[in-house]
Each structure stands twice: as C-alpha cells, then as structure tokens.
Design an enzyme around this catalytic site. Structure first.
Site, PDB file in Angstrom:
ATOM      1  N   CYS A 380       0.979  -1.163  -0.071  1.00 30.55           N
ATOM      2  CA  CYS A 380      -0.037  -0.034  -0.079  1.00 30.55           C
ATOM      3  C   CYS A 380       0.666   1.272   0.126  1.00 30.55           C
ATOM      4  O   CYS A 380       1.549   1.632  -1.237  1.00 30.55           O
ATOM      5  CB  CYS A 380      -0.961   0.090   1.401  1.00 30.55           C
ATOM      6  SG  CYS A 380      -2.604   0.796   0.890  1.00 30.55           S
ATOM      7  N   HIS A 506      -3.318  -4.773   0.395  1.00 33.29           N
ATOM      8  CA  HIS A 506      -2.829  -5.616   1.709  1.00 33.29           C
ATOM      9  C   HIS A 506      -2.814  -7.001   1.678  1.00 33.29           C
ATOM     10  O   HIS A 506      -3.646  -7.530   2.365  1.00 33.29           O
ATOM     11  CB  HIS A 506      -3.520  -5.148   2.849  1.00 33.29           C
ATOM     12  CG  HIS A 506      -3.327  -3.532   3.089  1.00 33.29           C
ATOM     13  ND1 HIS A 506      -2.297  -2.983   3.774  1.00 33.29           N
ATOM     14  CD2 HIS A 506      -4.155  -2.361   2.882  1.00 33.29           C
ATOM     15  CE1 HIS A 506      -2.235  -1.774   4.091  1.00 33.29           C
ATOM     16  NE2 HIS A 506      -3.374  -1.407   3.348  1.00 33.29           N
ATOM     17  N   GLU A 508      -1.402  -9.113   3.370  1.00 31.22           N
ATOM     18  CA  GLU A 508      -1.226  -9.913   4.468  1.00 31.22           C
ATOM     19  C   GLU A 508      -2.383 -10.239   5.188  1.00 31.22           C
ATOM     20  O   GLU A 508      -2.438 -11.254   5.981  1.00 31.22           O
ATOM     21  CB  GLU A 508      -0.506  -8.896   5.601  1.00 31.22           C
ATOM     22  CG  GLU A 508      -1.078  -7.698   5.784  1.00 31.22           C
ATOM     23  CD  GLU A 508      -0.948  -6.353   4.865  1.00 31.22           C
ATOM     24  OE1 GLU A 508      -0.646  -6.707   3.602  1.00 31.22           O
ATOM     25  OE2 GLU A 508      -1.097  -5.001   5.456  1.00 31.22           O
TER      26      GLU A 508
HETATM   27  N1  GLN Z   1      -2.031   6.688   3.044  1.00 29.17           N
HETATM   28  C1  GLN Z   1      -2.190   5.933   1.742  1.00 29.17           C
HETATM   29  C2  GLN Z   1      -3.354   6.049   1.257  1.00 29.17           C
HETATM   30  O1  GLN Z   1      -4.373   6.457   1.918  1.00 29.17           O
HETATM   31  C3  GLN Z   1      -1.705   4.397   2.055  1.00 29.17           C
HETATM   32  C4  GLN Z   1      -2.678   3.721   2.791  1.00 29.17           C
HETATM   33  C5  GLN Z   1      -2.192   2.418   3.340  1.00 29.17           C
HETATM   34  O2  GLN Z   1      -1.088   2.319   3.282  1.00 29.17           O
HETATM   35  N2  GLN Z   1      -3.157   1.859   3.823  1.00 29.17           N
HETATM   36  O3  GLN Z   1      -3.629   5.863  -0.004  1.00 29.17           O
END
Ligand code: GLN
Length: 555
Positions: A380, A506, A508
């Site tokens: 992400c 994600h 994970e």
């Molecule tokens: N802050 C980033 C966004 O909002 C990444 C979010 C995250 O890593 N879950 O896109």
C-alpha cells in the site's frame, strides 16, 4: 439452531482472549463444526478505522470493507473463514444505531435507556452473524470484566442466554494466574475475584482458561474449580506458548473442546488436528536464519503491523526460514543513513501507513533496495513510496511525491482517487475491501500467485496517478497488475531485480498459517536466496544497538 460461546476476560487486559477464542474456533472447525466469530468492543469509536495504530494496533480489513479490530485477523487466520463487517460491533456503532432510531421516533416517545434499548441492540448485533450455515457463534466480549464500559455487554449476553436457552450457550472466562516471585507461588485470588465480579453480573462461567507463565499443577486447578464453582474439567491451563499456533493443540490437550462440545451437545467428527500438527512441526524444525527489516512508522508498537508479521511467519513456516525480524524507524533512515541501517538485511518490507512522518526514510529504503538488489516488498503506502522513488531517481521527476504528503508537488505520481475528492468525513471514506486485479502474464506477481486474476483487500485513499503511467512504462518498471477497467495500478515490479515488488493492496490480510500470501512467500524466498550468499553469521555487523528489535525496550 446455532449454539453460542461467549468469551470474557478478567484480571488484566492483553491476556490473549482473542487468540484463545480463535484457537477454540479452530478446534471446533477441526471437528467439522461450522463456526463463525464476532467481537463486541466496548469503546465508543464507531469502528477502529479512525483509531491511531499506536493505541489500538492494526486496523484489520474484511473482504466486505469493514475496518475492524485486529482480533478479527486472528479469527480469520485460525478458523480459515472470511468474516464480514458484522463480526465487529463497537459500543459506538451500537449507541449510534440507538440514537438514530430515537431521532426517527422509533421508540414511540419512550425513555431510551441502556436497558433495554442498548442491550437489545447488542443482542441484534449477535443475531446478525447467526446464519443457516453456522453451527456455533463464538462472541468475544472485548475489555475486562470490572470495566464500566463492559456492563451493557455482559447484561446483553446474560439476557441472550435466557432468550435462546441455557443449553445453547457456553460462557468461557479467560483469566491470569500470576506467579509471585518472592513466595515462588502461583496465585488464584485474582481469578476468584474476577469470577465473583462476573457472577455479580449474573454470569457463571462454564469453563475458565487460566493464563500463566508456567503450567498449573492439578492441585491448583482443583482449587480454582472448587472456589469458582466450575468442574475441574472446565479449568483449562494455557501457559505461555512460544508460538500462537501452538495454542489450539495446547487447549485440545487440556480438553477444552471436549468440555464445550459435551455441554452444548455438539456432535462433530473426531478432531482432525493434522494441519495444526504440521504447522507446529515446521515451527519447531531447525530453520535457516533470514534477516528481515520492517521499515515503518509505528514500529514501537509491533501490533500495528500484526498481519504483516503473521504473513511473514506463514511464509517462513512453508519455506523453512527462521525470520530474525528488526523494526526500523523510517524517520531514522532518511538520507545517507539508509545504507548503514539496511546493509545487513536479506530483505525489507515497507508496510502501509498514513501521513508524512517517515516518508522520506521509506523512499530512501526503497531506493537502497532497488540499487543494491535487496528484496523489497511494498504494501500500500509501501508501493506508493517505491513509485515515488523510481519517479525521482530513474525518471527524473524532481520532487515527485504523493499529494497526501506534499499537496503542491510538481509531480503527484500518487494522487487522490477522483471519488475521494472533497470528502471530509474520515470514517469509511477509503477504498475498502476486496478488489479484483488482472496481472500481466509472465510478471513476477503472476508467477507468485500462479494466476492472472487475483483478489486482494484494500484500505487507502490515494492511488498511482494514471497520468504518469506511460512514463513509468519504460521497460524496466512494470505495472504488473491493474484493475479490470485498466485504470488503477494495483501491482508494480522491476523486471531486472531479484524482488522489488509493490502492491496497492494488503495481501497480508489473506495469509493463513498453512497458506502464506504468495507475495510474502516469494519475497521471503528471494530474501533466503540472498541470505545464502552472505558471509557466516559472525561476520555480519551486529545491528542490535542500532535498530529497534522485537525484544527491545520499546515493548
Ligand atoms: N496513506 C495512503 C493512502 O491513503 C496509504 C494507505 C495504506 O498504506 N493503507 O492511500
């Protein structure tokens, strides 16, 4: 009709109530019983989505886009089932539903009260997860018996037992039996007090799981049985275990699943615990050391990255690696320091995150990994910083950034999704839950997944900016996975690098102890290959003073 198991906790928080509930779920599943799980959280946030990871640990995301308590991650990993938003109800969401109903006039002018209106709403939340295909619902009541906030929840589950019949409910209480050093004794008094408190709320536990440092003697179990009015077979000891994946076998040895099944009249098959035995066998086998650094912002509370750590563990079980994990504070490795901090590792993970702090350190880490062919997995925000790094260093996009970090950047290579512009309510405004991505055949990610269409969970507001897509398609940087409409970049990688892969998702959250997330598995495989080429352990620089480790004082 579904049977219910309610899990409460006493004495202190942090006893592993969620893990105990999950392990019991795993044992029932192993008997062919269909289990679902749920957490009732007594805090007033509507969901954990807006809570600081420093305080509350990771926000776990369900397939349907629920931002939930991290215990749901344990539940899914242990019972190997996809849960939904309904599996996490907070006092905040319950009170807002009651207040909204009051505003709509649904209480017909009555005085709206905790009992019965809030307790009825809690009971409705329990009912929401009862479906035809569920034999047993395990409901964990968050918090500790004795807290003020927990009272409506205890009252609701007490009433629930009356509503559905005593024979359909089982109350499991998790307590602590501390060891007092000077007298060299394990003490039962806190357990007695906490059971007394629970009884004061009308709940007599059917079984007590006693957490302890060292195993409890049979005498002590008999004492607890006698004083707490629980049959001795229902006094179960869960002494500290070296891995959370040992807990199902420990509870089974102690007979917890037998006691539960006998009392609830559950007929299942003989438990098939072979998958858990396989995992435990792998954990205890000698494994090759692999040094992994997680470069993050919330490293002083590793619970903030719980699913990331578990996904690494799952990969290590399958590949026979022993992960020596270090936490590297992203802020500390800005500029030239990155090399000094990262050179002794075999691989780095750059996890998700929000806000500016530590961003430049993460960008530096991504750059160090790219230049030094160090395996790097970006999750992400991790993928976003890899994109920024490549834009700045290779494509010459000076001051490229994410508009989250620098709203006036000349090159917003990561930008707000169109749908998110102008949104000010912070709750549930992100791209949340499961999304499909199409992978480029022949790419590293397609090889890792063994598929070209995959589904992963998301939680973010910002995206790879499609306006820059053609510049990044330079032959070396590959946008190796995109949304089905082709608009959103979901995976990136470098063609000529052992493993420099990022994903907007994600992965994970989908990793399971016996089925590691493919990207984590392939990342670790690349890290192990690098470990195999490094000098013997004594030649490796000792980093323990330099970085924050799991065993360090930060905990
Ligand atoms: N802050 C980033 C966004 O909002 C990444 C979010 C995250 O890593 N879950 O896109």
């Amino acid at each position: 009709m579904a049977k219910h198991i309610f899990v409460t906790g006493g004495v202190v928080s942090g006893l592993g109530k969620g893990l105990t509930a999950s392990a019991l779920g795993a044992l029932l599943r192993a008997r062919g019983i269909r289990v679902t799980m749920q957490k009732l959280d007594p805090y007033l946030n509507v969901d954990p989505g807006t809570m600081n990871p420093f305080e509350h640990g990771e926000v776990y995301v369900t397939a349907d886009g629920g931002e939930t308590d991290l215990d749901l991650g344990h539940y899914e990993r242990f019972i190997d089932a996809d849960l939904t938003k309904d599996s996490n109800a907070t006092a905040g969401s319950i009170y807002s539903a009651v207040i909204a109903a009051e505003r709509r006039g649904e209480y017909l002018g009555k005085t709206v009260q905790v009992i019965p209106h809030v307790t009825d709403e809690i009971k409705r939340r329990i009912e929401r997860v009862v479906h035809d295909d569920v034999d047993v619902v395990i409901t964990e009541v968050g918090g500790t018996v004795g807290d003020i906030e927990i009272l409506p929840f205890l009252e609701a589950v007490r009433q629930y037992r009356l509503d559905v019949g005593r024979e359909n409910c089982f109350f499991l209480h998790v307590t602590l039996v501390p060891f007092i050093g000077p007298s060299a004794e394990q003490k039962t008094k806190p357990t007695q007090h906490s059971v007394t408190e629970l009884r004061g709320r009308g709940i007599q536990p059917d079984a007590i799981v006693c957490r302890s440092e060292a195993p409890l003697s049979d005498d002590l179990k008999r004492k607890i049985s006698n004083l707490c009015d629980v049959p001795v077979s229902g006094v179960v000891n869960a002494a500290d275990a070296s891995s959370i994946y040992l807990i199902p076998l420990v509870l089974h040895e102690e007979g917890l699943d037998d006691v539960v099944c006998a009392q609830l009249g559950l007929v299942g098959t003989e438990p098939d615990l072979s998958p858990w035995r396989t995992i435990v066998g792998r954990i205890s086998a000698p494994r090759a050391a692999t040094r992994i650094a997680v470069v993050g912002k919330y490293v002083s509370l590793p619970d903030a990255y719980l699913s990331v750590v578990e996904a690494l563990n799952h990969a290590s079980f399958e590949l026979g690696a022993r992960i020596d994990l270090d936490w590297v504070q992203a802020e500390d490795i800005e500029g030239m320091l990155a090399a000094a901090r990262l050179e002794a590792y075999d691989g780095i993970v750059i996890p998700g995150g929000f806000g500016n702090r530590g961003i430049e350190g993460k960008i530096a880490a991504a750059g160090y990994a790219r230049e030094h062919r160090l395996p790097c997995l970006g999750l992400c925000l991790g993928m976003q910083v890899m994109t920024i790094e490549y834009g700045r260093s290779v494509l010459g996009l000076e001051h490229a950034n994410s508009s989250e970090v620098d709203p006036s950047t000349p090159h917003p290579v990561i930008d707000l999704m169109e749908t998110q512009r102008g949104v000010t309510d912070l709750g549930g405004t992100m791209r949340l839950g499961s999304y499909i991505a199409e992978l480029v055949p022949g790419s590293k990610v397609a090889a890792a997944y063994g598929a070209t269409v995959v589904k992963e969970r998301h939680r973010h507001r910002f995206e790879f900016n499609p306006r820059y897509r053609s510049r990044f398609d330079d032959g070396a940087f590959v946008c190796s996975g995109v949304s089905p409409d082709g608009r959103l970049v979901e995976f990136i990688e470098l063609r000529d690098h052992p493993f420099w892969v990022g994903t907007q998702a994600h992965p994970e959250f989908l990793s399971r102890p016996n089925r590691p997330a493919p990207l984590f598995r392939e990342f670790l495989r690349a890290a192990m290959a690098r470990a195999a080429t490094r000098p013997a352990a004594e030649d490796v620089v000792d980093l323990t003073g330099e970085v924050r480790t799991l065993a360090g004082s930060d905990l």
